[in-house]
Design an enzyme around this catalytic site. Structure first.
Site, short mmCIF file in Angstrom:
data_model
loop_
_atom_site.label_atom_id
_atom_site.label_comp_id
_atom_site.label_asym_id
_atom_site.label_seq_id
_atom_site.Cartn_x
_atom_site.Cartn_y
_atom_site.Cartn_z
N ASP A 181 6.59 3.77 3.91
CA ASP A 181 6.85 4.84 4.73
C ASP A 181 8.23 5.06 4.97
O ASP A 181 9.12 5.59 4.26
CB ASP A 181 5.78 4.75 5.77
CG ASP A 181 6.08 5.76 6.87
OD1 ASP A 181 7.00 6.75 6.80
OD2 ASP A 181 5.16 5.76 7.94
N ASP A 240 0.76 -1.12 -0.01
CA ASP A 240 0.12 -0.08 0.14
C ASP A 240 0.79 1.31 0.12
O ASP A 240 0.85 2.09 -0.65
CB ASP A 240 -0.95 -0.06 1.18
CG ASP A 240 -0.38 -0.48 2.50
OD1 ASP A 240 0.78 -0.36 2.48
OD2 ASP A 240 -1.02 -0.68 3.43
N VAL A 291 -2.30 9.01 5.81
CA VAL A 291 -3.37 9.02 4.83
C VAL A 291 -4.17 7.89 5.03
O VAL A 291 -3.78 6.79 5.84
CB VAL A 291 -2.63 8.82 3.36
CG1 VAL A 291 -1.96 10.42 3.21
CG2 VAL A 291 -1.59 7.78 3.50
N ASP A 340 -5.96 2.27 6.76
CA ASP A 340 -7.15 2.59 7.72
C ASP A 340 -6.56 3.64 8.64
O ASP A 340 -5.56 3.68 8.74
CB ASP A 340 -7.14 1.21 8.17
CG ASP A 340 -6.36 0.84 9.11
OD1 ASP A 340 -4.92 0.93 8.76
OD2 ASP A 340 -6.40 0.59 10.46
P1 5GP Z 1 7.10 1.30 6.90
O1 5GP Z 1 7.96 0.02 7.29
O2 5GP Z 1 7.50 1.57 5.42
O3 5GP Z 1 7.70 2.29 7.50
O4 5GP Z 1 5.77 0.74 7.06
C1 5GP Z 1 4.68 0.78 6.15
C2 5GP Z 1 3.62 0.34 6.65
O5 5GP Z 1 3.12 1.32 7.58
C3 5GP Z 1 2.42 0.63 5.73
O6 5GP Z 1 2.31 -0.77 4.94
C4 5GP Z 1 1.18 0.76 6.49
O7 5GP Z 1 0.70 -0.40 7.15
C5 5GP Z 1 1.84 1.73 7.43
N1 5GP Z 1 1.50 2.88 6.95
C6 5GP Z 1 2.55 3.93 6.94
N2 5GP Z 1 2.13 5.11 6.77
C7 5GP Z 1 0.89 5.05 6.67
C8 5GP Z 1 -0.23 6.12 6.45
O8 5GP Z 1 -0.23 7.12 6.09
N3 5GP Z 1 -1.35 5.60 6.74
C9 5GP Z 1 -1.77 4.39 7.09
N4 5GP Z 1 -3.09 4.15 7.35
N5 5GP Z 1 -1.06 3.32 7.30
C10 5GP Z 1 0.48 3.78 6.95
#
Ligand code: 5GP
Length: 188
Positions: free
Chosen positions: A110, A107, A160, A166
């Site tokens: 981040d 999705d 977002v 969610d």
């Molecule tokens: P990362 O390991 O890249 O920091 O985390 C990614 C995960 O964090 C995504 O798959 C998602 O589940 C969650 N996440 C990161 N940013 C957002 C955001 O803006 N909104 C939501 N709902 N989930 C996020």
């Protein structure tokens, strides 16, 4: 669910439904061009539950190359809002990935820590190749240099919802990507 169902809870729309679908069609065409058709088995698209359900459903329907789908659910250790990079598998693949060309469908990227871990995990199982497609990426938040092969949209460092994402398990069924008004989080 649509914008009118959200009333004052919606702050603004960052990516419209139409923009997302136009971009996913372009990405699907790139994937069709990039897939090695001489491989023994078809492409294995791996969706990361639960957020990637929408992008997996839409992106794969625009791809013409034969593919299989499987799903993983992962959870990041650490606090609930920031990824620690240490990942626990909640639901593993049902498919053997050794020798397969894998397309991880996510999705939002981040910090990139989850995908960094996941791609290494899949490579360690002997995947022939691992590519990543993500509907969204937050370039300002990246902590690791994870190569995302196909990016829908780069967005600012904001929380977002919608298009699979969610807030407290709600808003996943919004067809667009947007931000929530501060009062939803209990702030003014
Ligand atoms: P990362 O390991 O890249 O920091 O985390 C990614 C995960 O964090 C995504 O798959 C998602 O589940 C969650 N996440 C990161 N940013 C957002 C955001 O803006 N909104 C939501 N709902 N989930 C996020």
């Amino acid at each position: 669910m649509d914008a009118k169902d959200m009333g004052a809870d919606l702050d603004r729309i960052l990516v419209t439904e139409e923009q997302m679908h136009t971009r996913l069609r372009e990405i699907a065409a790139q994937i069709d061009a990039d897939v090695d058709n001489t491989a023994d088995s078809p492409l294995l698209a791996v969706g990361v539950l639960r957020g990637a359900v929408m992008v997996m459903a839409d992106l794969t329907r625009y791809i013409h190359t034969p593919l299989e789908m499987d799903w993983m659910a992962v959870s990041s250790y650490g606090n609930s809002t920031k990824s620690s990079g240490v990942v626990r598998i909640l639901k593993d693949l049902d498919t053997e990935v050794a020798g397969r060309d894998v397309l991880v469908v996510e999705d939002v990227v981040d910090t990139g820590l989850t995908l960094d871990w996941l791609t290494k995990n899949l490579a360690s199982r002997g995947a022939r190749s691992v590519r990543i497609a993500a509907a969204l990426r937050k370039p300002e938040c990246l902590k690791v240099n994870v190569q995302v092969d196909y990016v829908g949209f780069d967005i600012p460092d904001e929380f977002v919802v919608g298009y699979g994402l969610d807030y407290q398990q709600r808003y996943r069924n919004l067809p667009f990507v947007g931000t929530l008004a501060p009062h939803v989080y209990g702030a003014e």
